[in-house]
Design a protein around this motif. Structure first.
Motif, PDB file in Angstrom:
ATOM      1  N   VAL A  71       0.968  -1.220  -0.032  1.00 48.40           N
ATOM      2  CA  VAL A  71      -0.038  -0.048  -0.067  1.00 48.40           C
ATOM      3  C   VAL A  71       1.066   1.291  -0.060  1.00 48.40           C
ATOM      4  O   VAL A  71       0.686   2.287  -0.700  1.00 48.40           O
ATOM      5  N   TRP A  93       1.120   4.217  -2.884  1.00 50.21           N
ATOM      6  CA  TRP A  93       0.812   5.654  -2.538  1.00 50.21           C
ATOM      7  C   TRP A  93       2.208   6.686  -3.206  1.00 50.21           C
ATOM      8  O   TRP A  93       1.592   7.260  -3.663  1.00 50.21           O
ATOM      9  N   VAL A 112      -8.204  -4.735  -7.052  1.00 51.35           N
ATOM     10  CA  VAL A 112      -8.499  -3.960  -5.757  1.00 51.35           C
ATOM     11  C   VAL A 112      -7.392  -2.517  -5.608  1.00 51.35           C
ATOM     12  O   VAL A 112      -8.000  -1.544  -5.454  1.00 51.35           O
ATOM     13  N   PHE A 113      -6.058  -3.135  -5.658  1.00 46.29           N
ATOM     14  CA  PHE A 113      -5.295  -1.819  -5.669  1.00 46.29           C
ATOM     15  C   PHE A 113      -5.447  -0.898  -6.621  1.00 46.29           C
ATOM     16  O   PHE A 113      -5.287   0.236  -6.407  1.00 46.29           O
ATOM     17  N   THR A 139      -8.046  -0.435  -8.735  1.00 44.77           N
ATOM     18  CA  THR A 139      -9.353   0.536  -8.368  1.00 44.77           C
ATOM     19  C   THR A 139      -9.228   1.504  -7.433  1.00 44.77           C
ATOM     20  O   THR A 139      -9.642   2.719  -7.304  1.00 44.77           O
ATOM     21  N   GLY A 140      -8.687   1.062  -6.271  1.00 45.10           N
ATOM     22  CA  GLY A 140      -8.674   1.839  -5.109  1.00 45.10           C
ATOM     23  C   GLY A 140      -7.893   3.405  -5.216  1.00 45.10           C
ATOM     24  O   GLY A 140      -8.249   4.395  -5.037  1.00 45.10           O
ATOM     25  N   PHE A 141      -6.685   2.977  -5.729  1.00 46.25           N
ATOM     26  CA  PHE A 141      -5.736   4.095  -6.029  1.00 46.25           C
ATOM     27  C   PHE A 141      -6.114   4.963  -7.227  1.00 46.25           C
ATOM     28  O   PHE A 141      -5.942   6.184  -7.121  1.00 46.25           O
ATOM     29  N   SER A 142      -6.864   4.533  -7.966  1.00 44.34           N
ATOM     30  CA  SER A 142      -7.229   5.227  -9.334  1.00 44.34           C
ATOM     31  C   SER A 142      -8.574   6.158  -8.878  1.00 44.34           C
ATOM     32  O   SER A 142      -8.683   7.408  -9.091  1.00 44.34           O
ATOM     33  N   LEU A 143      -9.265   5.587  -7.830  1.00 44.49           N
ATOM     34  CA  LEU A 143     -10.439   6.459  -6.982  1.00 44.49           C
ATOM     35  C   LEU A 143      -9.821   7.505  -6.457  1.00 44.49           C
ATOM     36  O   LEU A 143     -10.316   8.680  -6.404  1.00 44.49           O
ATOM     37  N   ALA A 144      -8.769   7.247  -5.575  1.00 43.55           N
ATOM     38  CA  ALA A 144      -8.191   8.289  -4.681  1.00 43.55           C
ATOM     39  C   ALA A 144      -7.514   9.621  -5.533  1.00 43.55           C
ATOM     40  O   ALA A 144      -7.550  10.486  -5.296  1.00 43.55           O
TER      41      ALA A 144
END
Length: 371
Positions: A86, A90, A224-225, A227-232
């Protein structure tokens, strides 16, 4: 076990500390620090501190095995691995870096991912459900979950025989071995799983087939990784996908490089057609360099591990009778990447091992002290 060595196992956190600490102290220019530490600093520390030939006394065995201190160390790495992934995502998404710096971070974290397979290896040999779950979580992070099947039911059964895809042949280069073990190990895991499913009365194409889940789950984790960081970030961050795949590949190749140096050229004696002598501590290369063994939870005491697979890492033993590597794993891996140098270094040692004749009485005496 002496307190100095017991707390010396905290050195296993050193690579993580170097990767993260150097980044915050030196900035993105220090992203290669994990690589430099592993393949530059650790060999120098091994040379400075020498070898550790001391074993846990018989009367202390149960106390050391039951010491929860070692469990905390091992289990913590599974969570630290996900935390590092993670953190790496980041930094790659939100901290400006050059391409060279991005590559450096991927390689450094990929090396740590290789060590997490060692943690999964240790936990995968334990019978408890919690250990098995954590072993799978660790392997999920590097997309190498079939290792749990192939290593325990394939490699440990056929090690040091022509049937084992994780045993390198004499004069086989590391690069040829990678193809052999990556493809052969995966196919072997499928054969083993099919046999287990048939025995249990399940169909191959069913939810009971772990090999199917071992493909699906890593893909989902990568999604998941990403998608999550794309949304962020507010846009599709393909760098996360590239990072996840890269650290998986580096970790896997590092693990298989370790397999290469652990078993290079050693073949058990065939006592009948297709039947080989029992595995003993003479059938794996051993290394007892003090510092790298602390970092790797004594994985380098591999001879004892293969003879007694259920023995926890903190009580693995050094035996002078085992074939010995001249250096610790970090330096040996670098040498394996240069096949002419590797063959020049290891083939004479392999020939010396093969020439060492044991009568049945000598073998019995040797193995009795290993028990």
């Amino acid at each position: 076990m002496k307190p100095l060595k017991k707390f010396g196992f905290l050195w296993s956190y050193s690579l993580l500390a170097v990767i993260v600490g150097s980044y915050y102290l030196g900035g993105p220019a220090w992203t290669f620090a994990g690589c430099v530490y592993t393949y530059g600093v650790l060999p120098l520390l091994d040379a400075a501190f020498g070898k550790d030939r001391a074993n846990v006394a018989r009367e202390d065995y149960e106390r050391v095995v039951e010491d929860c201190y070692f469990d905390v160390l091992v289990y913590s790495f599974v969570y630290l691995q996900y935390g590092l992934l993670v953190w790496g995502c980041w930094m790659l998404v939100f901290d400006p870096m050059t391409l060279k710096q991005q590559v450096g971070l991927m390689f450094s974290i990929g090396i740590f991912s290789g060590t997490i397979i060692n943690i999964a290896h240790e936990l995968g040999h334990r019978s408890s459900r919690i250990a098995q779950v954590h072993a799978k979580l660790a392997l999920l992070s590097v997309s190498y979950m079939h290792f749990l099947i192939e290593h325990n039911r394939g490699h440990h059964v056929h090690v040091a025989t022509p049937l084992d895809t994780a045993t390198a042949r004499k004069n086989q280069s590391l690069y040829a071995f990678w193809w052999q073990t990556l493809i052969g190990g995966y196919c072997s895991a499928w054969r083993i799983e099919k046999g287990l499913l048939k025995k249990a009365g399940h169909q191959v194409w069913s939810r009971q087939n772990e090999m199917l889940w071992f493909v699906i789950l890593p893909v989902l984790l990568c999604v998941v990784f990403t998608t999550g960081f794309s949304l962020a970030a507010g846009y599709i961050v393909w760098i996360v996908t590239v990072f996840f795949v890269a650290q998986c590949l580096i970790g896997i190749l590092l693990l298989e490089s370790v397999n290469y140096i652990e078993h290079y050229g050693i073949i058990r004696r065939e006592i009948a057609p297709g039947k080989y002598e029992r595995v003993n501590p003479l059938h794996s290369w051993n290394a007892s360099q003090y510092i790298s063994n602390l970092v790797l939870f004594q994985l380098q005491r591999h001879s004892d591990h293969h003879a007694y697979a259920a023995r926890p890492d903190q009580v693995l033993r050094h035996f002078d009778e085992s074939p010995q590597l001249p250096f610790g794993y970090p330096l040996m891996i670098l040498m394996a990447m240069l096949p002419p140098l590797w063959f020049r270094l290891m083939n004479p040692r392999l020939a010396a091992w093969k020439a060492k004749a044991y009568s049945s009485e000598e073998i019995f005496k040797t193995l009795r002290q290993f028990a």
